[in-house]
Design an enzyme around this catalytic site. Structure first.
Site, PDB file in Angstrom:
ATOM      1  N   ARG A  35       0.848  -1.171  -0.256  1.00  0.00           N
ATOM      2  CA  ARG A  35      -0.089  -0.012  -0.271  1.00  0.00           C
ATOM      3  C   ARG A  35       0.617   1.265   0.322  1.00  0.00           C
ATOM      4  NH1 ARG A  35      -4.629   2.035   3.874  1.00  0.00           N
ATOM      5  NH2 ARG A  35      -5.030   4.410   2.669  1.00  0.00           N
ATOM      6  N   ARG A  86      -6.456   1.474  -3.810  1.00  0.00           N
ATOM      7  CA  ARG A  86      -5.288   1.197  -2.867  1.00  0.00           C
ATOM      8  C   ARG A  86      -5.376  -0.152  -3.339  1.00  0.00           C
ATOM      9  NH1 ARG A  86      -8.675   4.548  -0.517  1.00  0.00           N
ATOM     10  NH2 ARG A  86     -10.592   3.084   0.825  1.00  0.00           N
ATOM     11  N   ASP A 112      -6.520  -1.952   2.733  1.00  0.00           N
ATOM     12  CA  ASP A 112      -7.099  -1.427   2.983  1.00  0.00           C
ATOM     13  C   ASP A 112      -7.433  -1.522   4.800  1.00  0.00           C
ATOM     14  OD1 ASP A 112      -7.185   1.442   4.803  1.00  0.00           O
ATOM     15  OD2 ASP A 112      -9.527   1.705   3.986  1.00  0.00           O
ATOM     16  N   ASP A 164      -8.805  -1.798   8.799  1.00  0.00           N
ATOM     17  CA  ASP A 164      -9.498  -0.159   9.018  1.00  0.00           C
ATOM     18  C   ASP A 164      -9.587  -0.967  10.712  1.00  0.00           C
ATOM     19  OD1 ASP A 164      -9.625   1.916   8.040  1.00  0.00           O
ATOM     20  OD2 ASP A 164     -11.560   1.494   6.636  1.00  0.00           O
TER      21      ASP A 164
END
Length: 157
Positions: A87, A96, A99, A101
């Protein structure tokens, strides 16, 4: 390294570049090795990009983990995994490879300005978060909003 008592953590992973399934699979394996035991995971959800929509669709998956790591350590490790998998942060909400989170860290509310906010501050506005989360944790109560993930999903639809 800071550790805590075992905590249930929910992560959302997404990818919209390259071999999305392979990248997500590598991320899941690395999370299991470095962050905690995966208790459950959702199926893959293909969703349009959010925020910046002129890019390929995302493949998303939610994970439930059991870990003894503190939230900032988890953030450091997830960012290291993102970097390891290629990334590059160019633009907010841009395309991307990966990711990761942190959506929830137990019932904790954590606000470290512009660095770490848990629960994820926009999760209740994002179908791509709520659908996979509702699959694995429909009855989990959002510690700020006081509503279950299933109820948040119902409200957004």
């Amino acid at each position: 390294m800071q550790t805590a008592n075992l905590q249930t953590v929910y992560l959302l992973l997404g990818s919209n570049l390259g071999n999305r399934e392979e990248i997500l699979s590598q991320a899941i394996d690395t999370i299991q090795e470095n962050i905690g035991l995966i208790i459950s995971q959702s199926k893959y959800y293909e969703t349009p990009a959010w925020g910046k929509t002129d890019q390929p669709d995302f493949l998303n998956i939610a994970l439930e983990l059991s870990t003894n790591l503190m939230p900032l350590v988890i953030l450091e490790k997830t960012q290291a995994i993102e970097q390891q998998l290629g990334r590059v942060r160019i633009e907010k909400w841009g395309a991307r490879l990966i990711d990761i989170d942190i959506i929830f860290y137990g019932q904790e509310i954590i606000n470290i300005t512009n660095h770490l906010n848990i629960p994820h501050p926009l999760m209740q506005e994002r179908l791509f978060v709520l659908e996979p989360m509702a699959e694995i944790a429909p009855n989990f109560i959002h510690p700020v909003l006081g509503k279950s993930v299933a109820k948040l999903l119902e409200e957004i639809k």
